[in-house]
Design a protein around this motif. Structure first.
Motif, short mmCIF file in Angstrom:
data_model
loop_
_atom_site.label_atom_id
_atom_site.label_comp_id
_atom_site.label_asym_id
_atom_site.label_seq_id
_atom_site.Cartn_x
_atom_site.Cartn_y
_atom_site.Cartn_z
N PRO A 1 14.74 15.88 -32.26
CA PRO A 1 14.41 17.21 -32.81
C PRO A 1 14.29 18.28 -31.75
N VAL A 2 13.82 17.91 -30.55
CA VAL A 2 13.69 18.92 -29.50
C VAL A 2 15.05 19.48 -29.13
N PHE A 3 16.05 18.61 -29.09
CA PHE A 3 17.39 19.07 -28.74
C PHE A 3 17.93 20.03 -29.81
N ILE A 4 17.71 19.66 -31.09
CA ILE A 4 18.15 20.56 -32.17
C ILE A 4 17.44 21.90 -32.04
N SER A 5 16.13 21.86 -31.79
CA SER A 5 15.35 23.08 -31.60
C SER A 5 15.93 23.93 -30.49
N PHE A 6 16.29 23.26 -29.40
CA PHE A 6 16.80 23.98 -28.24
C PHE A 6 18.06 24.75 -28.58
N ILE A 7 18.98 24.09 -29.30
CA ILE A 7 20.23 24.76 -29.68
C ILE A 7 19.93 25.98 -30.54
N PRO B 1 8.59 22.60 -34.13
CA PRO B 1 8.54 21.20 -33.71
C PRO B 1 7.89 21.00 -32.35
N LEU B 2 8.10 21.93 -31.42
CA LEU B 2 7.48 21.80 -30.10
C LEU B 2 5.97 21.89 -30.17
N PHE B 3 5.48 22.82 -31.02
CA PHE B 3 4.02 22.96 -31.10
C PHE B 3 3.43 21.77 -31.82
N MET B 4 4.19 21.13 -32.71
CA MET B 4 3.71 19.90 -33.33
C MET B 4 3.57 18.82 -32.27
N ILE B 5 4.51 18.79 -31.30
CA ILE B 5 4.47 17.76 -30.27
C ILE B 5 3.36 18.05 -29.27
N TYR B 6 3.24 19.31 -28.84
CA TYR B 6 2.24 19.63 -27.81
C TYR B 6 0.83 19.73 -28.39
N ASN C 1 4.04 14.52 -18.35
CA ASN C 1 4.56 13.56 -19.32
C ASN C 1 6.01 13.74 -19.68
N GLY C 2 6.77 14.40 -18.83
CA GLY C 2 8.19 14.55 -19.14
C GLY C 2 8.48 15.87 -19.81
N TRP C 3 9.55 16.55 -19.38
CA TRP C 3 9.94 17.79 -20.01
C TRP C 3 10.39 17.49 -21.43
N ALA C 4 10.30 18.50 -22.29
CA ALA C 4 10.67 18.29 -23.68
C ALA C 4 12.10 17.79 -23.79
N LEU C 5 12.99 18.33 -22.95
CA LEU C 5 14.40 17.94 -23.04
C LEU C 5 14.75 16.79 -22.10
N LEU C 6 13.80 16.34 -21.30
CA LEU C 6 14.10 15.31 -20.31
C LEU C 6 12.92 14.34 -20.25
#
Lengths: 123, 412
Positions: free
Chosen positions: B215-221, B173-178, B193-198
């Motif tokens: 989704p980033v939060f789920i990814s992080f966990i 999901p992160l690479f889809m966003i970036y 542009n803001g940290w993924a989690l913030l």
């Protein structure tokens, strides 16, 4: 292109050099090893070792290894798609549906493995 | 093939300096002192004192331990397969030290990018090399030719490859966003542009982009938990759980060979933390675009130093988190561990990819169109030109003062 990887090559050389150097330093500087029969036997909590060094182990470990190859390849296939997804999906929804189809097919394979009990460790 | 003649000595020297600076002056001391911190924090949590004799508050303890490892009797038992027995510790440590090559540990210093190798396949490189350390562990278990190491090695292998899947899936999901795999660019994007989690500044506030934090939060966990399993840390330290397997795959090892396993494990933990910080918490960047510069522009010397400091501080916080978790959660059972990895995390991570895809589709498609139909805000460039015409008053003047910070310009 290959220029980018030169530092990686240096890193490999330095890291392996460090590992070899510490192992050699330990042999050179360390106390001379004294041998005796008890010291040379396998560690089994102070008892005399019994049987073979390599016990039999569950076939489940092989299954996990095989499933890993299967699903890890799926993960690798998703990476190139992930990178181009954002800029293209607005104009071509096939980027979304195509991936959904791919994941769906693999998910069926996953459900099959689950149903067969390949990932069940309790029994 | 590498054209050896084409490599100029200056860049070679710079790379070597960066490698020595990062590996020998940063990661290895961090390994030593995270062992010290682990012992002190464990003691604190268990109401003991911990090592406090060598140096002030026991600060020289890691050095004393290192010396002791080198001077110990270097013993190879007779029943082992000697060649592989010697190869295994090196094979565990070398990949752990290699993965740090792609981590951006700072912005720029003296006009040099603070990353050893600026590859466009950063995370793939990390996963490829990190999974090599499985070989070291399985070899250690097999070469020891003894029951406990063998069981520990088999367990470790199956655990590490299982969690590699959820680890790999959780970052998609992160690479889809970036939109790319270059870690340096990922950090630069987050800085602006803001940290993924913030996502509290820059583009993340526009067009419903903040929805992506779900989704980033789920990814992080999933990512952090899988990282615990990958590095064989409690609550997932089944490969070396003392009560069943003595010490797992390194039961038959002693002196420096044992130290190399130890080193590799802690180095993997530090680099895993570094990767998590880079992907989710903005790497070397400060929040709200403070001290952030556009890519390729000049970074003042002390800003470069601050960026390195910020990165290391974030990694240290992460390591402390590792240590506290170790003394908070009990160990899982093996079937629970496998179920968590293969059933829960696999399914959550797959669903998370679909959720991210849906959100990104909405954000770039329908929601974006609404936004463009609304009266368009003047772009920063247009604002600057209208300031020059003297048409705008106070708020836009603020924008002008910080015009090097693209972020703040667009969030106003």
């Amino acid at each position: 292109m290959s220029q980018d990887y030169t530092p990686v090559l240096i890193q490999i050389v330095i890291a392996s050099g460090f590992a070899v150097a510490t192992l050699i330093a330990s042999v050179m500087l360390g106390k001379r090893a004294m041998r005796n029969t008890v010291k040379d036997s396998a560690y089994e909590c102070g008892m005399n070792p019994t049987g073979e060094g390599q016990a039999r182990f569950s076939v489940k470990f092989y299954l996990v290894a095989m499933l890993f190859v299967l699903f890890d390849i799926e993960v690798v296939f998703l990476y190139p798609w992930a990178v181009v997804f954002r800029e293209n999906v607005a104009n071509a929804p096939v980027y979304f549906w195509g991936m959904l189809g791919f994941v769906f097919v693999l998910f069926i394979a996953y459900l099959y493995a689950l149903k067969k009990g390949a990932l069940e460790w309790k029994s | 093939m590498l054209n050896l003649a084409a490599i100029d000595l200056v860049s070679l020297g710079i790379s070597t300096a960066k490698i020595i600076g990062l590996v020998f002056l940063t990661i290895l001391p961090m390994v030593a002192y995270s062992v010290w911190a682990e012992r002190r924090v464990s003691a604190l949590i268990q109401d003991r004192i911990g090592p406090n004799r060598v140096g002030w508050a026991g600060l020289l303890q890691p050095i004393a331990d290192g010396l002791k490892f080198i001077l110990k009797e270097d013993f190879t038992p007779k029943h082992v397969r000697t060649g592989y027995y010697w190869l295994a510790p090196a094979l565990t440590m070398v990949p752990a030290l290699m993965t740090c090559a792609v981590l951006p540990f700072g912005s720029t210093l003296f006009g040099e990018k603070m990353v050893i190798a600026d590859l466009d396949v950063g995370p793939l490189f990390v996963f490829a090399i990190a999974s090599l350390s499985v070989y070291g562990i399985v070899l250690a278990g097999w070469a020891s030719n003894s029951k406990y190491p063998f069981l520990g090695g088999v367990r470790a292998t199956s655990q590490m490859i299982s969690y590699e899947i959820s680890l790999g899936l959780s970052v998609i999901p992160l690479f889809m966003i970036y939109g790319h795999l270059n870690l340096g660019k990922i950090v630069q994007y987050q800085a602006e542009n803001g940290w993924a989690l913030l996502p509290l500044w820059g583009e993340s506030l526009q067009n419903w982009n903040w929805l992506l934090v779900i989704p980033v939060f789920i990814s992080f966990i999933v990512f952090v938990t899988s990282m615990f399993a990958e590095t064989n840390r409690l609550p997932f330290d089944l490969p070396e759980c003392e009560t069943e397997l003595v010490a797992g795959y390194h039961t038959e090892y002693s002196s420096m060979k044992f130290a190399l396993f130890f080193l590799g494990e802690y180095a993997a933990m530090i680099i895993g933390s570094g990767l998590a910080v880079t992907l989710f918490l903005g790497g070397w960047s400060l929040p709200f675009g403070w001290l952030t510069h556009a890519a390729g522009s000049d970074v003042p010397f002390w800003h470069g130093l601050v960026h390195i400091g910020v990165f290391l501080a974030k990694v240290v916080v992460f390591i402390l988190f590792f240590i506290v978790v170790r003394w908070t959660l009990p160990r899982f059972r093996y079937d629970q561990l496998m179920r968590l990895g293969w059933v829960f995390f696999f399914e959550i991570a797959l669903a998370n990819i679909v959720i991210t895809a849906l959100i990104l589709w909405l954000v770039t498609g329908p929601l974006n169109k609404e936004e463009t139909e609304a009266p368009a805000e003047p772009t920063p460039a247009a604002q600057v030109s209208s300031i020059e015409q003297g048409m705008f008053d106070e708020p836009t003047l603020l924008v002008r003062e910080t015009s090097t910070f693209r972020i703040q310009a667009s969030s106003f």
